[in-house]
Design a protein around this motif. Sequence first.
Motif, PDB file in Angstrom:
ATOM      1  N   UNK A 281       1.084  -0.861  -0.189  1.00 32.44           N
ATOM      2  CA  UNK A 281       0.712  -0.185   0.181  1.00 32.44           C
ATOM      3  C   UNK A 281       1.182   1.070   0.245  1.00 32.44           C
ATOM      4  N   UNK A 282       2.263   0.961  -0.184  1.00 30.61           N
ATOM      5  CA  UNK A 282       2.571   2.621  -0.046  1.00 30.61           C
ATOM      6  C   UNK A 282       3.679   2.848  -1.677  1.00 30.61           C
TER       7      UNK A 282
ATOM      8  N   UNK B  17       6.641   4.636  -3.608  1.00 31.81           N
ATOM      9  CA  UNK B  17       7.546   5.604  -3.842  1.00 31.81           C
ATOM     10  C   UNK B  17       7.465   7.304  -3.044  1.00 31.81           C
ATOM     11  N   UNK B  18       6.140   6.757  -4.292  1.00 33.66           N
ATOM     12  CA  UNK B  18       6.204   8.971  -3.593  1.00 33.66           C
ATOM     13  C   UNK B  18       5.094   9.193  -2.326  1.00 33.66           C
ATOM     14  N   UNK B  19       4.252   8.672  -1.748  1.00 32.23           N
ATOM     15  CA  UNK B  19       3.143   8.184  -1.001  1.00 32.23           C
ATOM     16  C   UNK B  19       5.118   8.487   0.784  1.00 32.23           C
ATOM     17  N   UNK B  20       5.898   7.140   0.375  1.00 22.40           N
ATOM     18  CA  UNK B  20       6.751   7.520   1.227  1.00 22.40           C
ATOM     19  C   UNK B  20       7.567   8.544   1.489  1.00 22.40           C
ATOM     20  N   UNK B  21       7.846   8.907   0.335  1.00 18.80           N
ATOM     21  CA  UNK B  21       8.606  10.424   0.105  1.00 18.80           C
ATOM     22  C   UNK B  21       7.791  11.260   0.530  1.00 18.80           C
ATOM     23  N   UNK B  22       6.386  11.386   0.183  1.00 19.08           N
ATOM     24  CA  UNK B  22       5.953  12.387   1.251  1.00 19.08           C
ATOM     25  C   UNK B  22       5.327  12.468   2.598  1.00 19.08           C
TER      26      UNK B  22
ATOM     27  N   UNK C 133      -4.033  11.095   1.414  1.00 16.84           N
ATOM     28  CA  UNK C 133      -5.658  10.974   1.438  1.00 16.84           C
ATOM     29  C   UNK C 133      -5.526   9.366   1.555  1.00 16.84           C
ATOM     30  N   UNK C 134      -6.712   9.071   2.626  1.00 20.99           N
ATOM     31  CA  UNK C 134      -6.971   8.009   2.866  1.00 20.99           C
ATOM     32  C   UNK C 134      -5.404   7.006   3.949  1.00 20.99           C
ATOM     33  N   UNK C 135      -4.477   7.832   4.157  1.00 21.11           N
ATOM     34  CA  UNK C 135      -3.214   6.731   5.138  1.00 21.11           C
ATOM     35  C   UNK C 135      -4.009   7.351   6.577  1.00 21.11           C
ATOM     36  N   UNK C 136      -3.653   5.847   7.532  1.00 23.84           N
ATOM     37  CA  UNK C 136      -4.370   6.366   8.825  1.00 23.84           C
ATOM     38  C   UNK C 136      -3.002   6.586   9.921  1.00 23.84           C
TER      39      UNK C 136
ATOM     40  N   UNK D  45       0.766   5.261   8.833  1.00 20.43           N
ATOM     41  CA  UNK D  45       1.484   5.943   8.581  1.00 20.43           C
ATOM     42  C   UNK D  45       2.380   5.943   9.795  1.00 20.43           C
ATOM     43  N   UNK D  46       2.709   5.252  11.088  1.00 18.10           N
ATOM     44  CA  UNK D  46       3.223   5.098  11.991  1.00 18.10           C
ATOM     45  C   UNK D  46       4.114   3.830  11.808  1.00 18.10           C
ATOM     46  N   UNK D  47       3.341   2.330  11.295  1.00 17.62           N
ATOM     47  CA  UNK D  47       4.442   1.519  10.435  1.00 17.62           C
ATOM     48  C   UNK D  47       5.184   1.967   9.336  1.00 17.62           C
ATOM     49  N   UNK D  48       5.076   2.735   8.775  1.00 18.14           N
ATOM     50  CA  UNK D  48       5.638   3.131   7.457  1.00 18.14           C
ATOM     51  C   UNK D  48       7.158   4.397   8.360  1.00 18.14           C
ATOM     52  N   UNK D  49       7.236   4.804   9.183  1.00 20.30           N
ATOM     53  CA  UNK D  49       7.997   5.782   9.657  1.00 20.30           C
ATOM     54  C   UNK D  49       8.850   4.326  10.453  1.00 20.30           C
TER      55      UNK D  49
END
Length: 138
Positions: A33-34, A36-41, A64-67, A71-75
């Motif tokens: 669900x992530x 590369x662009x979303x991760x950079x954002x 938009x749409x990310x909880x 976001x914490x898991x991607x962090x």
Amino acid sequence: MYSAKPRSMTAGARNVLRSNDSASLWNCTLSPGWTDEESETLRKALMKFGIGNWAKIIESNCLPGKTNAQMNLQLQRLLGQQSTAEFASLHIDPKVVGAKNAKIQGPHIKRKNNCIVNTGGKLSREELKQRVISNREK
């Protein structure tokens, strides 16, 4: 005895994946669900709004749409470590921390999917406060 309740509803259920669990840290698979662009954002939003300021990031509508949990898991993946508390509210580049964490080696370091996971006891409030201060200075 047969229970009509799903396993996740029974008392003491273990190894049940919940919405706030990290799939990548739980079973060593990539979390979908992530892009590369979303991760950079997210990286840029964390530098602007501060680590853990999920409400401000959500209000900015940059992801938009990310909880909060997503976001914490991607962090965690960006930082290269499971624990994020020592960076709370800091306006830092998580990839810089991730690059430093990637170089940490030794028998005392346990990793899952390249992220350092907690193996010791919980930090005291004073220890956590000292880590936040140290990270702020760095």
